[in-house]
Motif scaffolding. Structure first.
Motif, PDB file in Angstrom:
ATOM      1  N   THR A 217       0.856  -1.178   0.000  1.00 56.80           N
ATOM      2  CA  THR A 217       0.000   0.000   0.000  1.00 56.80           C
ATOM      3  C   THR A 217       0.893   1.229   0.000  1.00 56.80           C
ATOM      4  O   THR A 217       1.909   1.279   0.704  1.00 56.80           O
ATOM      5  CB  THR A 217      -0.930   0.001   1.216  1.00 56.80           C
ATOM      6  N   GLY A 222      -1.743   4.945  -3.940  1.00 57.59           N
ATOM      7  CA  GLY A 222      -2.523   3.767  -4.282  1.00 57.59           C
ATOM      8  C   GLY A 222      -1.912   2.467  -3.807  1.00 57.59           C
ATOM      9  O   GLY A 222      -1.400   2.372  -2.697  1.00 57.59           O
ATOM     10  N   TYR A 233      -1.592  -2.266 -10.673  1.00 60.40           N
ATOM     11  CA  TYR A 233      -1.462  -0.973  -9.998  1.00 60.40           C
ATOM     12  C   TYR A 233      -2.803  -0.257 -10.034  1.00 60.40           C
ATOM     13  O   TYR A 233      -3.426  -0.135 -11.088  1.00 60.40           O
ATOM     14  CB  TYR A 233      -0.402  -0.088 -10.665  1.00 60.40           C
ATOM     15  N   ARG A 234      -3.263   0.221  -8.864  1.00 59.90           N
ATOM     16  CA  ARG A 234      -4.512   0.964  -8.778  1.00 59.90           C
ATOM     17  C   ARG A 234      -4.246   2.272  -8.047  1.00 59.90           C
ATOM     18  O   ARG A 234      -3.752   2.272  -6.900  1.00 59.90           O
ATOM     19  CB  ARG A 234      -5.601   0.178  -8.039  1.00 59.90           C
ATOM     20  N   PRO A 235      -4.552   3.418  -8.672  1.00 59.77           N
ATOM     21  CA  PRO A 235      -4.373   4.711  -7.995  1.00 59.77           C
ATOM     22  C   PRO A 235      -5.381   4.883  -6.854  1.00 59.77           C
ATOM     23  O   PRO A 235      -6.451   4.261  -6.845  1.00 59.77           O
ATOM     24  CB  PRO A 235      -4.636   5.730  -9.119  1.00 59.77           C
ATOM     25  N   ALA A 236      -5.036   5.730  -5.912  1.00 58.36           N
ATOM     26  CA  ALA A 236      -5.928   6.027  -4.782  1.00 58.36           C
ATOM     27  C   ALA A 236      -7.033   6.989  -5.214  1.00 58.36           C
ATOM     28  O   ALA A 236      -6.894   7.734  -6.183  1.00 58.36           O
ATOM     29  CB  ALA A 236      -5.126   6.629  -3.638  1.00 58.36           C
ATOM     30  N   ASP A 270      -9.627  -2.020  -6.018  1.00 53.80           N
ATOM     31  CA  ASP A 270     -10.371  -0.762  -6.105  1.00 53.80           C
ATOM     32  C   ASP A 270     -11.304  -0.595  -4.911  1.00 53.80           C
ATOM     33  O   ASP A 270     -11.415   0.506  -4.347  1.00 53.80           O
ATOM     34  CB  ASP A 270     -11.173  -0.707  -7.403  1.00 53.80           C
ATOM     35  N   CYS A 273      -9.168   0.346  -1.978  1.00 54.23           N
ATOM     36  CA  CYS A 273      -8.734   1.742  -2.062  1.00 54.23           C
ATOM     37  C   CYS A 273      -9.875   2.696  -1.708  1.00 54.23           C
ATOM     38  O   CYS A 273      -9.669   3.698  -1.006  1.00 54.23           O
ATOM     39  CB  CYS A 273      -8.218   2.047  -3.468  1.00 54.23           C
ATOM     40  N   ARG A 304      -9.591  10.209  -8.906  1.00 50.64           N
ATOM     41  CA  ARG A 304      -8.405   9.561  -8.345  1.00 50.64           C
ATOM     42  C   ARG A 304      -7.214  10.510  -8.392  1.00 50.64           C
ATOM     43  O   ARG A 304      -7.164  11.433  -9.206  1.00 50.64           O
ATOM     44  CB  ARG A 304      -8.055   8.292  -9.133  1.00 50.64           C
TER      45      ARG A 304
END
Length: 318
Positions: A217, A222, A233-236, A270, A273, A304
């Motif tokens: 984290t 993210g 990869y997932r953005p915040a 997701d 997040c 995001r």
């Protein structure tokens, strides 16, 4: 014979009484400043994750140890109010774990933790039926021997193990091979492996310990995860931040919830997040736990942060 699950999730790990102090700015050494607000609230990594999952409709059990002070009563009441099945041992004449949390004007928190060793959970405090009658086990690293014992029992029962680790605790190398979903703080992979690259560190962790997933984290950057074949990869999500306390706890809770629903990994990440982001909009580790519908609405319509991590190569590190 495999035990029939009684609960969806059992959590074995930390609880703490959080004294959350809001400040306009973090104090300099020797300064004397006024604070804006103060709240005394229940917290703790594993305890908070369990409460969140219960709030979302999962059947949960928490296993931990408290002192016999007033704070312990607050924890008992919080678990009861949430509907969590609490298997709590009591250390007599002992103060429960305490955190002093300083939250600056940006919402970023700094944690000071004090914990009497007598409130540490030992492996001898556990019963296998507490662990093996759950669909999933969640642990942190504070009571590493107990976490290792619980994870071994879970492995025997074919129960997946999720871990929230932020320090290289004594005995953690015995725990790591028993973890299926190893979701850690930003710097943990590089400190554990000695790799300079986070991507290589996550890959090496997965190779050496056999986890199904390794992930880090990254706060407002993210999350980066490695599933053994490719990176995810997932953005915040961008929200008005009041207090980042408990963001990691809610991320783990959100991941566990998605895992138990059988969602694809990107949707799990997701949801985690979004749950973490919404928790940051209120004070305390559990102040911003939102309903599943609100989390899914943020997933669908929320803005995001810009992607801060470069698109990683999908090749296996050798």
């Amino acid at each position: 014979m495999k035990n029939v699950p009684e609960v969806d999730l059992v959590g074995v790990g930390l609880n703490a009484t959080d004294t959350v102090i809001s400040l306009s700015a973090f104090p300099a050494i020797g300064a004397k400043i006024e604070f804006d607000d103060l709240h005394v609230l229940p917290g703790g990594q594993t305890a908070t994750a369990v409460v969140a999952c219960q709030t979302w409709g999962m059947r949960t059990r928490y296993v931990g140890k408290l002192g016999d002070d007033h704070a312990a009563q607050m924890h008992h009441e919080a678990f009861a109010a949430a509907g969590v099945e609490a298997r709590i041992l009591t250390a007599p004449n002992t103060t429960s774990a305490q955190s002093i949390i300083l939250v600056d004007g940006s919402g970023e928190r700094t944690v000071l933790l004090k914990r009497d060793e007598r409130t540490s959970l030992a492996s001898t405090d556990l019963k296998p039926e507490w662990i093996q009658t759950a669909r999933a086990l969640h642990v942190d690293g504070f009571d590493t021997a107990a976490a290792t014992c619980a994870a071994a029992w879970a492995r025997e029962a074919g129960t997946p193990v999720i871990a929230d680790l932020d320090e290289i605790y004594a005995g953690v190398h015995d725990l790591l091979p028993l973890i299926d979903y190893l979701i850690v703080s930003r710097d943990f992979p590089r400190r554990l492996t000695g790799e300079r690259s986070l991507e290589k560190a996550l890959q090496r962790m997965q190779q050496e310990y056999g986890s199904r997933l390794t992930a880090a984290t990254l706060g407002h950057d993210g999350v980066l995860a490695w599933d053994g074949t490719r990176f995810h990869y997932r953005p915040a999500f961008l929200v008005p931040v009041v207090d980042t306390t408990g963001a990691g706890d809610l991320f783990h809770a959100g991941f566990i919830y998605g895992l138990m629903q059988g969602w694809p990994l990107d949707r799990q990440l997701d949801f985690a997040c979004a749950a973490a982001a919404l928790n940051c909009t209120a004070a305390g580790a559990r102040g911003g736990i939102q309903a599943v519908g609100a989390i899914e609405a943020l997933m669908q319509d929320g803005d995001r942060y810009p992607a801060a991590y470069p698109a990683p190569k999908h090749t296996v590190f050798a």
